[in-house]
Write an enzyme that holds these catalytic residues in place. Structure first.
Site, PDB file in Angstrom:
ATOM      1  N   ASP A  86       0.850  -1.185   0.000  1.00 27.82           N
ATOM      2  CA  ASP A  86       0.000   0.000   0.000  1.00 27.82           C
ATOM      3  C   ASP A  86       0.882   1.230   0.000  1.00 27.82           C
ATOM      4  O   ASP A  86       1.805   1.356   0.822  1.00 27.82           O
ATOM      5  CB  ASP A  86      -0.906  -0.001   1.235  1.00 27.82           C
ATOM      6  CG  ASP A  86      -2.015   1.042   1.127  1.00 27.82           C
ATOM      7  OD1 ASP A  86      -2.518   1.264   0.024  1.00 27.82           O
ATOM      8  OD2 ASP A  86      -2.378   1.619   2.169  1.00 27.82           O
ATOM      9  N   HIS A 100      -3.616  14.172   0.257  1.00 29.97           N
ATOM     10  CA  HIS A 100      -3.898  13.346   1.437  1.00 29.97           C
ATOM     11  C   HIS A 100      -2.745  13.444   2.438  1.00 29.97           C
ATOM     12  O   HIS A 100      -2.966  13.681   3.638  1.00 29.97           O
ATOM     13  CB  HIS A 100      -4.103  11.892   1.011  1.00 29.97           C
ATOM     14  CG  HIS A 100      -4.195  10.934   2.151  1.00 29.97           C
ATOM     15  ND1 HIS A 100      -5.229  10.940   3.063  1.00 29.97           N
ATOM     16  CD2 HIS A 100      -3.359   9.923   2.538  1.00 29.97           C
ATOM     17  CE1 HIS A 100      -5.045   9.977   3.957  1.00 29.97           C
ATOM     18  NE2 HIS A 100      -3.919   9.356   3.664  1.00 29.97           N
ATOM     19  N   GLU A 109     -10.555   4.010   3.156  1.00 30.63           N
ATOM     20  CA  GLU A 109      -9.558   4.654   2.309  1.00 30.63           C
ATOM     21  C   GLU A 109      -9.896   4.296   0.868  1.00 30.63           C
ATOM     22  O   GLU A 109      -9.767   3.136   0.469  1.00 30.63           O
ATOM     23  CB  GLU A 109      -8.134   4.226   2.673  1.00 30.63           C
ATOM     24  CG  GLU A 109      -7.681   4.754   4.014  1.00 30.63           C
ATOM     25  CD  GLU A 109      -6.187   4.574   4.265  1.00 30.63           C
ATOM     26  OE1 GLU A 109      -5.533   3.883   3.451  1.00 30.63           O
ATOM     27  OE2 GLU A 109      -5.690   5.112   5.261  1.00 30.63           O
ATOM     28  N   GLU A 121      -9.121   3.893  -2.725  1.00 28.13           N
ATOM     29  CA  GLU A 121      -7.852   3.719  -3.416  1.00 28.13           C
ATOM     30  C   GLU A 121      -8.055   3.037  -4.768  1.00 28.13           C
ATOM     31  O   GLU A 121      -9.123   2.498  -5.064  1.00 28.13           O
ATOM     32  CB  GLU A 121      -6.887   2.875  -2.568  1.00 28.13           C
ATOM     33  CG  GLU A 121      -6.678   3.415  -1.156  1.00 28.13           C
ATOM     34  CD  GLU A 121      -5.531   2.736  -0.428  1.00 28.13           C
ATOM     35  OE1 GLU A 121      -4.716   2.056  -1.096  1.00 28.13           O
ATOM     36  OE2 GLU A 121      -5.452   2.878   0.802  1.00 28.13           O
ATOM     37  N   ASP A 174      -9.151   0.261   1.560  1.00 32.89           N
ATOM     38  CA  ASP A 174      -8.208  -0.237   2.572  1.00 32.89           C
ATOM     39  C   ASP A 174      -8.662   0.273   3.937  1.00 32.89           C
ATOM     40  O   ASP A 174      -8.187   1.281   4.439  1.00 32.89           O
ATOM     41  CB  ASP A 174      -6.798   0.252   2.255  1.00 32.89           C
ATOM     42  CG  ASP A 174      -5.745  -0.536   3.014  1.00 32.89           C
ATOM     43  OD1 ASP A 174      -6.000  -1.710   3.335  1.00 32.89           O
ATOM     44  OD2 ASP A 174      -4.662   0.009   3.273  1.00 32.89           O
ATOM     45  N   ARG A 205      -8.238   3.878  12.892  1.00 34.49           N
ATOM     46  CA  ARG A 205      -7.345   5.004  13.166  1.00 34.49           C
ATOM     47  C   ARG A 205      -6.835   5.038  14.600  1.00 34.49           C
ATOM     48  O   ARG A 205      -5.695   5.459  14.854  1.00 34.49           O
ATOM     49  CB  ARG A 205      -8.070   6.312  12.843  1.00 34.49           C
ATOM     50  CG  ARG A 205      -8.514   6.462  11.398  1.00 34.49           C
ATOM     51  CD  ARG A 205      -7.365   6.471  10.436  1.00 34.49           C
ATOM     52  NE  ARG A 205      -7.814   6.747   9.070  1.00 34.49           N
ATOM     53  CZ  ARG A 205      -7.022   6.696   8.001  1.00 34.49           C
ATOM     54  NH1 ARG A 205      -5.747   6.373   8.141  1.00 34.49           N
ATOM     55  NH2 ARG A 205      -7.493   6.953   6.804  1.00 34.49           N
ATOM     56  N   GLN A 247      -4.213   2.333  14.904  1.00 32.31           N
ATOM     57  CA  GLN A 247      -3.062   2.774  14.126  1.00 32.31           C
ATOM     58  C   GLN A 247      -2.258   3.856  14.858  1.00 32.31           C
ATOM     59  O   GLN A 247      -1.024   3.816  14.876  1.00 32.31           O
ATOM     60  CB  GLN A 247      -3.534   3.308  12.773  1.00 32.31           C
ATOM     61  CG  GLN A 247      -2.418   3.778  11.856  1.00 32.31           C
ATOM     62  CD  GLN A 247      -2.959   4.406  10.576  1.00 32.31           C
ATOM     63  OE1 GLN A 247      -4.173   4.526  10.392  1.00 32.31           O
ATOM     64  NE2 GLN A 247      -2.074   4.813   9.698  1.00 32.31           N
ATOM     65  N   TYR A 278       1.730   2.814  15.482  1.00 29.60           N
ATOM     66  CA  TYR A 278       2.520   3.008  14.266  1.00 29.60           C
ATOM     67  C   TYR A 278       3.913   3.576  14.488  1.00 29.60           C
ATOM     68  O   TYR A 278       4.762   3.531  13.583  1.00 29.60           O
ATOM     69  CB  TYR A 278       1.739   3.867  13.258  1.00 29.60           C
ATOM     70  CG  TYR A 278       1.894   5.352  13.388  1.00 29.60           C
ATOM     71  CD1 TYR A 278       2.682   6.084  12.502  1.00 29.60           C
ATOM     72  CD2 TYR A 278       1.239   6.055  14.406  1.00 29.60           C
ATOM     73  CE1 TYR A 278       2.808   7.448  12.600  1.00 29.60           C
ATOM     74  CE2 TYR A 278       1.359   7.421  14.529  1.00 29.60           C
ATOM     75  CZ  TYR A 278       2.142   8.119  13.619  1.00 29.60           C
ATOM     76  OH  TYR A 278       2.269   9.475  13.731  1.00 29.60           O
ATOM     77  N   LYS A 282      -4.414  -1.764  10.028  1.00 25.71           N
ATOM     78  CA  LYS A 282      -4.703  -1.873   8.595  1.00 25.71           C
ATOM     79  C   LYS A 282      -4.953  -3.312   8.144  1.00 25.71           C
ATOM     80  O   LYS A 282      -5.570  -3.533   7.103  1.00 25.71           O
ATOM     81  CB  LYS A 282      -3.514  -1.332   7.792  1.00 25.71           C
ATOM     82  CG  LYS A 282      -3.213   0.129   8.011  1.00 25.71           C
ATOM     83  CD  LYS A 282      -4.068   0.989   7.130  1.00 25.71           C
ATOM     84  CE  LYS A 282      -3.542   2.418   7.115  1.00 25.71           C
ATOM     85  NZ  LYS A 282      -4.263   3.257   6.155  1.00 25.71           N
ATOM     86  N   THR A 306      -8.970  -5.601   3.666  1.00 28.86           N
ATOM     87  CA  THR A 306      -8.794  -4.750   2.496  1.00 28.86           C
ATOM     88  C   THR A 306      -9.747  -5.277   1.434  1.00 28.86           C
ATOM     89  O   THR A 306      -9.646  -6.442   1.034  1.00 28.86           O
ATOM     90  CB  THR A 306      -7.346  -4.789   1.970  1.00 28.86           C
ATOM     91  OG1 THR A 306      -6.467  -4.306   2.983  1.00 28.86           O
ATOM     92  CG2 THR A 306      -7.205  -3.935   0.717  1.00 28.86           C
ATOM     93  N   GLU A 314      -9.839  12.697   6.864  1.00 30.75           N
ATOM     94  CA  GLU A 314      -9.730  14.017   6.237  1.00 30.75           C
ATOM     95  C   GLU A 314     -11.078  14.718   6.163  1.00 30.75           C
ATOM     96  O   GLU A 314     -11.173  15.929   6.431  1.00 30.75           O
ATOM     97  CB  GLU A 314      -9.182  13.878   4.825  1.00 30.75           C
ATOM     98  CG  GLU A 314      -7.736  13.485   4.714  1.00 30.75           C
ATOM     99  CD  GLU A 314      -7.355  13.321   3.254  1.00 30.75           C
ATOM    100  OE1 GLU A 314      -6.979  14.333   2.624  1.00 30.75           O
ATOM    101  OE2 GLU A 314      -7.469  12.196   2.732  1.00 30.75           O
TER     102      GLU A 314
END
Length: 408
Positions: free
Chosen positions: A123, A130, A196, A198, A230, A234, A237, A241, A250, A254, A356
């Site tokens: 990914d 973004h 997400e 994508e 995906d 949050r 994460q 992370y 994540k 997916t 976002e």
């Protein structure tokens, strides 16, 4: 009069498109077949190839796209030319018409499956808009982009085993999260489940150890394009992370579309990438190329449009991503999937994730069925896209859908 179904002039899945998938029918559920979509129907490609004496009948009779994908670019071109001929020539339409199955049939329902076995999954983080928005949220007093961002396409290796076909329920993940007011982490279902939007690229032709894929060779290795969601937790994460990046936040799910659109179907959607603001090393220098794609995405939450991200705005192209993935000699395998990362544009309504769109939960979306910051159980997300096709027509990408179910 053609014996084939009559498609509207603006149908996104006409003879300009012909994406590949894998399907089975209710009367023979154990028999998975390579299918080619035509409007609201799917052609049994293997049966059609046998009936018309195609030299590619064995490849198209496989239970998934793997053998066709591994056969290489020349075979992909030949098979696509045959398929277009079968659908457009009256001499062949009588033969293939009985081999079409309605996708919405109640009498003999069609089930769509994951069209290829996913070998590895990477990914990327290719949208400058973004990455800049996330940087402003997480580093409000610093530069939005990290120092390396304009020099290489940032990515991470994901989990191939939890890539699932569109329509598969998304189980809310559980894990460690640390709310700001707590001294220690908690274990619970994620409370900040996100999407997400994508675009994914599916590798067909493999490479040998140590072999690099140059920008100019991208089309010799990439079989086709699919839409990707995906899903991201949050809160999980955010806690995990640092310092190694995405992991459990994540890897739980997916989603990919059931249809893989050949790159050849998107030739009229090729565009120049955004202007490069920093000099690139030679293996990434795409000056003068048209390796970008003009794809128009739409994201719906419970039927309501929440974003329309433009893929043409992506800073790093799929060709650059593939070149960077292999520049160290890492091998490609048939079925490798690499995704663009969240597709976002410069405008607020073009942001491809809730992080976002709600600015980290600060600004809830106001929808007819209530406010949303992040996803609730029962929410359904649908991502669709189209690209400019020949003579003003449009080419559609297969939708990717998923409904959130409670944690187990």
């Amino acid at each position: 009069m053609s014996p084939l179904p009559d498609l509207p002039e603006d149908d996104l899945f006409g003879a300009d498109n012909l994406p590949y998938g894998v399907f089975s029918t209710a009367d023979d559920p154990g028999h998975r077949r390579v299918g080619v979509r035509y409007g609201g129907w799917v052609l049994d490609a293997g049966a059609a190839a046998r009936a018309l004496g195609s030299p590619h009948a064995t490849l198209l009779a496989a239970p998934d796209l793997g053998p066709l994908m591994a056969a290489g670019h020349a075979v992909w071109q030949s098979v696509r030319a045959d398929l277009r001929l079968w659908f457009t020539s009256p001499a062949h339409q009588e033969t293939i018409a009985p081999l079409l199955f309605a996708l919405d049939s109640e009498k003999d329902p069609v089930t769509l499956h994951l069209p290829f076995e996913v070998a590895d999954y990477v990914d990327f983080y290719a949208s400058e808009h973004h990455a800049s928005n996330v940087g402003r949220m997480f580093r409000p007093d610093g530069e939005p982009l990290t120092p390396n961002w304009k020099h290489l396409p940032i990515g991470y290796h994901g989990r191939a085993g939890t890539v699932q076909v569109s329509g598969t329920p998304v189980i809310r993940p559980q894990g460690q999260r640390k709310p700001p007011h707590e001294d220690a982490p908690l274990f619970s279902p994620s409370r900040r489940l996100d999407i997400e939007a994508e675009v994914g690229f599916v590798v067909g032709t493999p490479t040998a150890p140590g072999e690099r894929v140059a920008l100019a060779d991208y089309r010799a290795h990439v079989f086709g394009v699919c839409l990707v969601n995906d899903w991201s937790a949050r809160d999980i994460q955010a806690w995990e992370y640092v310092p190694l990046g995405p992991f459990l936040g994540k890897s739980f799910a997916t989603s990919v579309s059931a249809w893989v659109t050949p790159l050849a179907a998107l030739e009229t959607a090729a565009v120049a990438p955004p202007e490069r603001t920093h000099p690139l090393l030679p293996y990434l220098d795409d000056k003068g190329t048209a390796d970008g794609l003009d794809l128009r995405l739409e994201v719906r939450l419970n039927g309501h449009v929440i974003a329309e991200p433009p893929f043409s705005a992506m800073y790093w192209t799929a060709a650059q991503q593939l070149a960077h993935m292999t520049v160290n000699g890492a091998t490609l395998r048939t079925g490798d999937l690499f995704a663009s990362g969240t597709v976002s544009g410069p405008e607020p309504g073009q942001r491809g994730c809730l992080l976002e769109l709600t600015w980290g939960g600060r600004d809830p979306l106001r929808l007819p069925d209530g406010e949303r910051t992040f996803l609730e159980d029962g929410d359904e997300v649908v991502i669709t896209a189209w690209a400019p096709g020949p003579e003003g027509r449009r080419v559609g990408l297969g939708e990717v859908t998923g409904t959130v179910t409670p944690a187990r």
